[in-house]
Write a protein that holds these residues in place. Structure first.
Motif, mmCIF file in Angstrom:
data_model
loop_
_atom_site.group_PDB
_atom_site.id
_atom_site.type_symbol
_atom_site.label_atom_id
_atom_site.label_comp_id
_atom_site.label_asym_id
_atom_site.label_seq_id
_atom_site.Cartn_x
_atom_site.Cartn_y
_atom_site.Cartn_z
ATOM 1 N N GLU A 113 1.699 38.068 27.360
ATOM 2 C CA GLU A 113 1.885 37.101 28.438
ATOM 3 C C GLU A 113 0.572 36.771 29.137
ATOM 4 N N TYR A 117 -0.931 33.105 29.524
ATOM 5 C CA TYR A 117 -1.330 32.608 30.853
ATOM 6 C C TYR A 117 -2.744 32.039 30.815
ATOM 7 N N LYS A 155 -8.139 31.954 34.327
ATOM 8 C CA LYS A 155 -7.837 30.860 35.255
ATOM 9 C C LYS A 155 -8.871 30.783 36.379
#
Length: 186
Positions: A113, A117, A155
């Motif tokens: 995950e 992401y 991110k």
């Protein structure tokens, strides 16, 4: 990531009046052992990935155990040089990563995950096809999964990577070590 932390720490230390020459004055114990182990690790990895020669398959099967041995050596080196407090933090980070890797036979587990992401499609595909020499996908229910690479930082930075809590301690320790050494007055 460690290289980025080292460069960043050197730059910050220089801004704060540190001296690069101090890094070359460090009196470290067992450096030769660390260097030999690192060179062996790199040589085997280069041999496996760059050459299609005999014994490649056998070396690929042994490499994760060589990787574990390398972590033990780095922890030993850190503890042997704990006159610099930062080496204690480095040893903790290495030990946390080692604990995660032992449950996966020398591979560092990565949370799927977290890769999703980050948008790390190529890394995810490589891990799903068992093409990585150093990482594997995390399997739920195993001991110490919390110590795996579970923290996506893609991110927030230009690095599309996933790190572990051990990597956080390791990075903090490296930063502290460079700051401490560069700011010492000789």
């Amino acid at each position: 990531m460690a290289l980025f932390v080292i460069i960043f720490a050197i730059l910050i230390s220089l801004i704060n009046g540190g001296r690069i020459k101090n890094l070359f004055k460090m009196n470290l114990r067992y450096t030769w052992f660390l260097v030999i182990t690192a060179l062996l690790n790199i040589a085997v990895l280069v041999y496996i990935t760059r050459f299609n020669l005999a014994h490649r398959r056998e070396l690929m099967m042994v490499y994760p155990y060589l990787n574990l041995f390398t972590f033990f050596v780095m922890i030993f080196f850190s503890i042997a040089n704990n006159k610099y407090f930062a080496f204690n933090i480095i040893a903790l980070g290495l030990a946390l990563n080692l604990m995660a890797m032992i449950n996966y036979a020398g591979f560092m587990p990565v949370l799927k995950e977290a890769l999703v992401y980050n948008g790390s499609v190529h890394e995810l595909a490589a891990l799903e096809n068992s093409l990585s020499m150093t990482h594997t996908l995390l399997v739920s229910g195993k001991t110490f999964n919390a110590l795996a690479d579970t923290i996506p930082i893609g991110k927030f930075t230009s690095f599309k990577t996933v790190i572990s809590i051990g990597d956080v301690f390791l990075s903090l320790g490296l930063f502290m070590l460079i700051e401490d050494v560069m700011k010492r007055r000789s």
